[in-house]
Design a protein around this motif. Structure first.
Motif, PDB file in Angstrom:
ATOM      1  N   PHE A  14       0.828  -1.204   0.000  1.00 39.71           N
ATOM      2  CA  PHE A  14       0.000   0.000   0.000  1.00 39.71           C
ATOM      3  C   PHE A  14       0.864   1.257   0.000  1.00 39.71           C
ATOM      4  O   PHE A  14       0.823   2.069   0.909  1.00 39.71           O
ATOM      5  CB  PHE A  14      -0.949  -0.013   1.199  1.00 39.71           C
ATOM      6  N   THR A  15       1.639   1.416  -1.058  1.00 37.78           N
ATOM      7  CA  THR A  15       2.565   2.542  -1.148  1.00 37.78           C
ATOM      8  C   THR A  15       1.857   3.884  -1.285  1.00 37.78           C
ATOM      9  O   THR A  15       2.403   4.901  -0.894  1.00 37.78           O
ATOM     10  CB  THR A  15       3.505   2.361  -2.349  1.00 37.78           C
ATOM     11  N   ASP A  16       0.656   3.884  -1.812  1.00 36.73           N
ATOM     12  CA  ASP A  16      -0.054   5.145  -2.036  1.00 36.73           C
ATOM     13  C   ASP A  16      -0.612   5.740  -0.754  1.00 36.73           C
ATOM     14  O   ASP A  16      -1.074   6.869  -0.757  1.00 36.73           O
ATOM     15  CB  ASP A  16      -1.170   4.965  -3.065  1.00 36.73           C
ATOM     16  N   THR A  17      -0.548   4.999   0.348  1.00 36.41           N
ATOM     17  CA  THR A  17      -1.076   5.510   1.615  1.00 36.41           C
ATOM     18  C   THR A  17       0.037   5.867   2.593  1.00 36.41           C
ATOM     19  O   THR A  17      -0.230   6.103   3.757  1.00 36.41           O
ATOM     20  CB  THR A  17      -2.014   4.476   2.268  1.00 36.41           C
ATOM     21  N   ALA A  18       1.289   5.937   2.135  1.00 36.12           N
ATOM     22  CA  ALA A  18       2.411   6.272   3.013  1.00 36.12           C
ATOM     23  C   ALA A  18       2.246   7.681   3.550  1.00 36.12           C
ATOM     24  O   ALA A  18       1.805   8.587   2.848  1.00 36.12           O
ATOM     25  CB  ALA A  18       3.736   6.132   2.269  1.00 36.12           C
ATOM     26  N   PHE A  19       2.596   7.864   4.801  1.00 40.35           N
ATOM     27  CA  PHE A  19       2.484   9.165   5.458  1.00 40.35           C
ATOM     28  C   PHE A  19       3.782   9.436   6.206  1.00 40.35           C
ATOM     29  O   PHE A  19       4.597   8.529   6.416  1.00 40.35           O
ATOM     30  CB  PHE A  19       1.283   9.196   6.411  1.00 40.35           C
ATOM     31  N   ASP A  20       4.000  10.679   6.605  1.00 39.88           N
ATOM     32  CA  ASP A  20       5.210  11.054   7.317  1.00 39.88           C
ATOM     33  C   ASP A  20       5.362  10.192   8.573  1.00 39.88           C
ATOM     34  O   ASP A  20       4.425  10.080   9.355  1.00 39.88           O
ATOM     35  CB  ASP A  20       5.153  12.536   7.691  1.00 39.88           C
TER      36      ASP A  20
END
Length: 61
Positions: A14-20
């Protein structure tokens, strides 16, 4: 421990949901020296990918 790796592997997709502060960003940072971008066909191995996620997999386990 295999369960920890399975959970990390699921998160890796789920690379599109990566966050700081996301562990995924740490994995990418750790994986790049082991599997440099553009050399995946020559340098990829499951062991190297496991090495990138190892700290979080142990924490989950």
């Amino acid at each position: 421990m295999p369960t920890g790796f399975l959970i990390c592997a699921h998160r890796w997709n789920f690379t599109d949901t990566a966050f700081d502060g996301d562990a995924w960003l740490d994995w990418v940072r750790r994986a790049e020296p082991l599997i440099p971008p553009g050399t995946e066909t020559d340098t990829f191995s499951t062991s190297r990918l496991f090495a990138a996620t190892y700290p979080e997999a142990v924490a989950v386990a």
